[in-house]
Structure formats: structure tokens, C-alpha cells
Scaffold this active site. Structure first.
Site, PDB file in Angstrom:
ATOM      1  N   GLU A  66     -32.111  39.858 -76.097  1.00  0.00           N
ATOM      2  CA  GLU A  66     -32.100  40.070 -74.643  1.00  0.00           C
ATOM      3  C   GLU A  66     -33.224  41.019 -74.261  1.00  0.00           C
ATOM      4  O   GLU A  66     -33.182  42.208 -74.578  1.00  0.00           O
ATOM      5  CB  GLU A  66     -30.753  40.647 -74.205  1.00  0.00           C
ATOM      6  CG  GLU A  66     -30.686  40.966 -72.719  1.00  0.00           C
ATOM      7  CD  GLU A  66     -29.462  41.780 -72.330  1.00  0.00           C
ATOM      8  OE1 GLU A  66     -29.539  42.496 -71.297  1.00  0.00           O
ATOM      9  OE2 GLU A  66     -28.435  41.728 -73.042  1.00  0.00           O
TER      10      GLU A  66
ATOM     11  N   LYS B 114     -20.387  40.093 -69.331  1.00  0.00           N
ATOM     12  CA  LYS B 114     -20.796  41.346 -69.952  1.00  0.00           C
ATOM     13  C   LYS B 114     -19.954  42.455 -69.320  1.00  0.00           C
ATOM     14  O   LYS B 114     -19.925  42.577 -68.089  1.00  0.00           O
ATOM     15  CB  LYS B 114     -22.289  41.604 -69.700  1.00  0.00           C
ATOM     16  CG  LYS B 114     -22.755  42.966 -70.202  1.00  0.00           C
ATOM     17  CD  LYS B 114     -24.258  43.115 -70.127  1.00  0.00           C
ATOM     18  CE  LYS B 114     -24.736  43.556 -68.770  1.00  0.00           C
ATOM     19  NZ  LYS B 114     -26.130  44.045 -68.807  1.00  0.00           N
TER      20      LYS B 114
ATOM     21  N   THR C 258     -31.064  42.355 -67.249  1.00  0.00           N
ATOM     22  CA  THR C 258     -31.331  43.111 -66.023  1.00  0.00           C
ATOM     23  C   THR C 258     -31.875  42.190 -64.928  1.00  0.00           C
ATOM     24  O   THR C 258     -32.765  42.570 -64.168  1.00  0.00           O
ATOM     25  CB  THR C 258     -32.282  44.305 -66.272  1.00  0.00           C
ATOM     26  OG1 THR C 258     -32.005  44.889 -67.544  1.00  0.00           O
ATOM     27  CG2 THR C 258     -32.073  45.391 -65.228  1.00  0.00           C
TER      28      THR C 258
ATOM     29  N   ARG D 282     -37.090  45.354 -67.224  1.00  0.00           N
ATOM     30  CA  ARG D 282     -37.267  46.724 -66.723  1.00  0.00           C
ATOM     31  C   ARG D 282     -38.707  47.188 -66.833  1.00  0.00           C
ATOM     32  O   ARG D 282     -39.032  48.296 -66.405  1.00  0.00           O
ATOM     33  CB  ARG D 282     -36.384  47.700 -67.521  1.00  0.00           C
ATOM     34  CG  ARG D 282     -34.906  47.394 -67.460  1.00  0.00           C
ATOM     35  CD  ARG D 282     -34.125  48.418 -68.251  1.00  0.00           C
ATOM     36  NE  ARG D 282     -32.780  47.970 -68.571  1.00  0.00           N
ATOM     37  CZ  ARG D 282     -31.931  48.642 -69.315  1.00  0.00           C
ATOM     38  NH1 ARG D 282     -32.285  49.807 -69.836  1.00  0.00           N
ATOM     39  NH2 ARG D 282     -30.727  48.159 -69.566  1.00  0.00           N
TER      40      ARG D 282
END
Length: 204
Positions: A41, A128, A68, A45
Site C-alpha cells: 500500500e 480498514k 490515503t 502522502r
């Protein structure tokens, strides 16, 4: 078995990767896959994230996704970069609908019952649990999972090599997400492969 469940069961730990330099992407992915962690993953960011996804997909056996992801525009960018799955820190109806319409395996973040119910309304059952420790840890997830027996989870946020086995021992937990397998800075391939090998052996 759904596509996202297959991905979640590939290895007990999904590395959560913050790639600052695209030159780090290839050796990092090679080391993690060699150690048995094939699902990667890459969090959106950093400016290098999308190029890192493209680069990591070159590694044989790697299943590379974006984390994200917070809105449909980021979803589109991640898919354009070749992301094979999408992870979000939370769940909005707008992002959820866009992800479902794209048919990409999607793991949205939840922290409470309302989040789970919003996901169920969209046909989602795999989530998640984030931020796992700050949101109440194992007792909180046990309480949340009880009325939602059809749901499965990947706790992320404060999960470590020390507490990962406790999370993985829970029936609704298929895997955990963690950053401890990829220390910051230029990748030390031998060290990362060793950490990945230990993490890959964590499933009870």
C-alpha cells in the site's frame, strides 16, 4: 471470495508505505516481496507516490495499491497509475460510490458503527479499522464486529510487530496494516527483507 478478501488474505501484514523518493520504490518493493509481503500500500502522502506505484508494479509478484485516497479525483489518479486496490482512511458516500463504480478492490477506513453501516449500504463488507489503537484497540473492534458478523477487517494505525499477533488472532481480522516493515530513509534491502519475513510468519 471477493477480490479485496483475496488481497487481504495474501499475507498477514500489508506494508503501509510512505515513499519520499521514487528511487527508493524499486528496492523497497523487491525487498518486501522477497520477504513474503506481496501486497503493498503506497500512501498518497508524497509527490513521489504515483510514480512509486508505477515503479513497484514492475516487481514480479507485487500487488500494488494506493492508500490515503480521500476523494474521487485521487481515486482516478491512483487508478491511472495502475493501482490494483484502493485504501482510504475514512468513508464518504461520494468516494465509496466512485470506488464501487470503478470495480476496483476497495478497503475503506471505518472507526465506528455508523461508518460500517454506510459501507454496508454501498455493498461493502471489508474495512480498514483506523486508527486502530487510537479508536479503542482490540476491545473496540471486538465490540464493533459483534453486530456486523458479515464484515472483515484490517486494523491499521498503531499496529506493530509486538501487537500484530493479538489482532490477527481475532476471527474478523484478515490482516493488519503497518509501517514497521519499511523504516524511513533509503531502503536497506537485507533489513527490510528480514522484517518482511518475520511479518509474513505472523499469521497464527
Amino acid at each position: 471470495m471477493s477480490a479485496i478478501e483475496t488481497i487481504m488474505l495474501t499475507a498477514p501484514v500489508i506494508p503501509v508505505l510512505v515513499v519520499e523518493d521514487v528511487d527508493h520504490a524499486l528496492p523497497l518493493a523487491e525487498a518486501l516481496v522477497a520477504g513474503g509481503l506481496r501486497v503493498l500500500e503506497v500512501t498518497l502522502r508524497t509527490p513521489a507516490a504515483l510514480d512509486a506505484i508505477r515503479t513497484m508494479k514492475q516487481v514480479e509478484g507485487a500487488i500494488v495499491g494506493a492508500g490515503t485516497v480521500t476523494n474521487p479525483a485521487e481515486l482516478d489518479a491512483a487508478l491511472d497509475a495502475g493501482s490494483e486496490f484502493i485504501v482510504s482512511p475514512g468513508l464518504t458516500e461520494r468516494l465509496g460510490k466512485a470506488a464501487v463504480e470503478s470495480s476496483v478492490p476497495f478497503l475503506p477506513g471505518i472507526a465506528n458503527a455508523g461508518d460500517i453501516m454506510r459501507g454496508l449500504d454501498l455493498g461493502l463488507t471489508h474495512f480498514k479499522f483506523f486508527p486502530a489503537m487510537a479508536a479503542g484497540g482490540i476491545p473496540a473492534l471486538k465490540a464493533l464486529a459483534a453486530p456486523f458478523g458479515q464484515c472483515r477487517f484490517c486494523p491499521t494505525g498503531g499496529v506493530s510487530a509486538t501487537n500484530a499477533p493479538d489482532w490477527l488472532a481475532l476471527k474478523p481480522v484478515l490482516c493488519v496494516g503497518g509501517s514497521w516493515v519499511s523504516p524511513a530513509g533509503p531502503p536497506d534491502k537485507a533489513a527490510i527483507e528480514a522484517l518482511a519475513r518475520e511479518a509474513a510468519a505472523l499469521r497464527p
